[in-house]
Design a protein around this motif. Sequence first.
Motif, mmCIF file in Angstrom:
data_model
loop_
_atom_site.group_PDB
_atom_site.id
_atom_site.type_symbol
_atom_site.label_atom_id
_atom_site.label_comp_id
_atom_site.label_asym_id
_atom_site.label_seq_id
_atom_site.Cartn_x
_atom_site.Cartn_y
_atom_site.Cartn_z
ATOM 1 N N ALA A 355 67.041 2.305 53.059
ATOM 2 C CA ALA A 355 67.501 2.001 51.709
ATOM 3 C C ALA A 355 67.659 0.499 51.496
ATOM 4 C CB ALA A 355 68.830 2.720 51.440
ATOM 5 N N PHE A 356 68.227 -0.192 52.473
ATOM 6 C CA PHE A 356 68.405 -1.636 52.324
ATOM 7 C C PHE A 356 67.082 -2.388 52.466
ATOM 8 C CE2 PHE A 356 73.087 -1.217 53.109
ATOM 9 C CZ PHE A 356 73.478 -1.873 51.958
ATOM 10 N N ALA A 357 66.163 -1.865 53.275
ATOM 11 C CA ALA A 357 64.843 -2.485 53.349
ATOM 12 C C ALA A 357 64.160 -2.429 51.993
ATOM 13 C CB ALA A 357 63.991 -1.781 54.409
ATOM 14 N N ALA A 358 64.302 -1.302 51.301
ATOM 15 C CA ALA A 358 63.749 -1.195 49.949
ATOM 16 C C ALA A 358 64.467 -2.143 48.992
ATOM 17 C CB ALA A 358 63.855 0.248 49.458
ATOM 18 N N ALA A 359 65.792 -2.204 49.097
ATOM 19 C CA ALA A 359 66.564 -3.076 48.202
ATOM 20 C C ALA A 359 66.230 -4.548 48.420
ATOM 21 C CB ALA A 359 68.055 -2.839 48.412
ATOM 22 N N SER A 360 65.847 -4.914 49.632
ATOM 23 C CA SER A 360 65.543 -6.314 49.928
ATOM 24 C C SER A 360 64.271 -6.797 49.250
ATOM 25 C CB SER A 360 65.417 -6.507 51.440
ATOM 26 O OG SER A 360 64.237 -5.891 51.941
ATOM 27 N N LEU A 384 62.423 4.944 49.781
ATOM 28 C CA LEU A 384 63.793 4.903 49.260
ATOM 29 C C LEU A 384 64.231 6.286 48.802
ATOM 30 C CD1 LEU A 384 66.346 3.495 48.321
ATOM 31 C CD2 LEU A 384 65.147 2.809 46.232
ATOM 32 N N ALA A 385 63.352 7.000 48.110
ATOM 33 C CA ALA A 385 63.690 8.350 47.651
ATOM 34 C C ALA A 385 63.963 9.274 48.833
ATOM 35 C CB ALA A 385 62.549 8.906 46.800
ATOM 36 N N PHE A 386 63.174 9.141 49.898
ATOM 37 C CA PHE A 386 63.387 9.986 51.071
ATOM 38 C C PHE A 386 64.726 9.680 51.730
ATOM 39 C CE2 PHE A 386 62.717 11.674 55.323
ATOM 40 C CZ PHE A 386 62.082 12.869 55.048
ATOM 41 N N ALA A 387 65.093 8.396 51.763
ATOM 42 C CA ALA A 387 66.402 8.025 52.326
ATOM 43 C C ALA A 387 67.534 8.616 51.493
ATOM 44 C CB ALA A 387 66.527 6.506 52.392
ATOM 45 N N LEU A 388 67.398 8.560 50.160
ATOM 46 C CA LEU A 388 68.435 9.116 49.294
ATOM 47 C C LEU A 388 68.535 10.628 49.444
ATOM 48 C CD1 LEU A 388 67.786 7.033 46.046
ATOM 49 C CD2 LEU A 388 69.546 6.670 47.785
ATOM 50 N N LEU A 389 67.405 11.304 49.594
ATOM 51 C CA LEU A 389 67.413 12.749 49.817
ATOM 52 C C LEU A 389 68.068 13.089 51.155
ATOM 53 C CD1 LEU A 389 63.830 13.613 48.510
ATOM 54 C CD2 LEU A 389 65.987 14.330 47.478
ATOM 55 N N THR A 390 67.867 12.221 52.143
ATOM 56 C CA THR A 390 68.531 12.433 53.435
ATOM 57 C C THR A 390 70.037 12.285 53.299
ATOM 58 O OG1 THR A 390 66.568 11.595 54.599
ATOM 59 C CG2 THR A 390 68.637 11.668 55.838
ATOM 60 N N VAL A 428 78.667 18.492 47.232
ATOM 61 C CA VAL A 428 78.315 18.592 45.814
ATOM 62 C C VAL A 428 78.459 17.232 45.122
ATOM 63 C CG1 VAL A 428 78.887 19.688 43.621
ATOM 64 C CG2 VAL A 428 78.959 21.013 45.751
ATOM 65 N N LEU A 429 79.574 16.538 45.385
ATOM 66 C CA LEU A 429 79.781 15.224 44.764
ATOM 67 C C LEU A 429 78.723 14.231 45.229
ATOM 68 C CD1 LEU A 429 83.681 14.929 45.073
ATOM 69 C CD2 LEU A 429 82.351 15.414 43.011
ATOM 70 N N GLY A 430 78.363 14.299 46.504
ATOM 71 C CA GLY A 430 77.355 13.392 47.037
ATOM 72 C C GLY A 430 75.998 13.591 46.387
ATOM 73 N N ILE A 431 75.637 14.840 46.149
ATOM 74 C CA ILE A 431 74.358 15.131 45.484
ATOM 75 C C ILE A 431 74.307 14.454 44.116
ATOM 76 C CG2 ILE A 431 72.992 16.963 44.424
ATOM 77 C CD1 ILE A 431 73.818 18.766 46.750
ATOM 78 N N ALA A 432 75.428 14.465 43.403
ATOM 79 C CA ALA A 432 75.463 13.845 42.077
ATOM 80 C C ALA A 432 75.206 12.341 42.159
ATOM 81 C CB ALA A 432 76.814 14.112 41.413
ATOM 82 N N VAL A 433 75.778 11.680 43.164
ATOM 83 C CA VAL A 433 75.603 10.234 43.324
ATOM 84 C C VAL A 433 74.146 9.880 43.558
ATOM 85 C CG1 VAL A 433 76.120 8.245 44.794
ATOM 86 C CG2 VAL A 433 77.941 9.811 44.123
#
Length: 490
Positions: A355-360, A384-390, A428-433
């Motif tokens: 995620a941070f590699a993508a943000a950089s 990045l999407a795969f990291a967020l899904l993880t 559940v809350l994490g999925i929303a984020v």
Amino acid sequence: MTPVANPSLEWLRLAPALAPVVGLLLVLLVDALWPKQRGLHVAIGAFSLAAGASAAVPGALSTADAPVLSLCVPGGLDGACLWSAGPIASTLQIGVLASTLAVLLLMLDRDRGDAVDVVLLLGAAAGGVAVAASRDLGTWLVTLELATIPIVALVALRGAGRAVHAATTLLMTSLLSFALLVVGVALWLTATSDPSFSEVSVRAAWADPTTRPVLAVAAIALIAGLAFKLSLVPFHAWTPIAWGEGPIPVTTLLASTSKLAATAALIVVLEPFAALVGARPGPHAVAFVLGALAIASMVVGTVVAFRQHDVVRLLAWSTLAQGGWVVLPLAALTAAGARAASAYALVYAAAVIVAFAAASTLPSRRLTAYTGLIRTHPHVGLPLAFALLTFAGLPPGVLGLVAKVAAMRAPAQVGLWPLSVLAVVGVVLGIAVYARWLAVLLATPAPRGADASDGEAFEVGRGAMAVLAIGTALLLVASVLPNVLFGLLG
């Protein structure tokens, strides 16, 4: 602690920690003889980190009852081995070294990686590796701080704007954490009369009504000191400040290497308590503190992260929730809980590095800057999407789901099912984020030049590209074959 008949010092078994130390000394020597040889500094650092990770592989392939031992002494410590690296410790050591190597690659894209950077990175890595295998109080305490202090220097030296304020906040937090750890170590020594984290001495101290409360307070003080490093509520105030003001590579170091080192240190403290599970009375106070920290961190971190529009601050607040997931299985005080916590910490470290590699690669940290990134720059948007899904535990990021299930299963197995039930709310809350960020990635791109999707402003360095490719590949393989990771952990 594992008793031995004769004293022994196996230098090769210390190689995971010695390799970065040797690399550190070589970088200093090369810089003194041939100044400003940035490429050589980075090459030495990368080689020493890779060598250390390779040296930790035998420990990762060992069994829990036959760990890699060194620094074994007879006499006063009843033949204890002060260095003990079983599957959990060795796998975390590999994670510490690999994550530090990823940070080094990200630094290259920002024209960093001079002698100071490499030396500080190797020092932090050596501390993180050593604390995972340390079994005596003194070495554990010193190496834990060695894993922290270089990061404070990196925030101060490589940050911009309010970086000094962020470094000062991190330093003050580290000092407060150290004070709590010293108190905890002193109380531990008072209760057990043993300068090591020994299962035998813990069992004896717990059986004595006069030393039992002292040992419980010692454990709680050590947990509180480590809660600062894991960004657990209510010890989290430094996190958004230090993360927000530091450069992306240093923030990545805080999010991955530092968290793995703190997780390893906490497991060392809690391992002896496994002998007390089922005892009368049991270590309920220790389990309660761990459970309370876990649930509070999940709820607070997720709720505040949902309101963030700066992606670094979003990740900073969400790390509170992720730290809660690391601590949740440790409340069981069992070997299964330690394995689940280690697995979750490793999964989180790999995903947050991606995620941070993508943000950089983006000049803007605003969430809107990521609009349509999957369509405009799939080589960055898809990892990045795969990291967020993880993070969220959603397919195809199955590894995150497996790690969450393992984390919830550990406390449920010992009767702490309310913790597992509350953790479902955290899921559940994490999925929303993370779904919110994913929706931005999938949205229709802004017109060319309107934001970060502008191709002229978008640049992917070689270091970031390597981290994105390797990190995503590891997450993908582990999602398909999660037993590989859990098998390494025993």
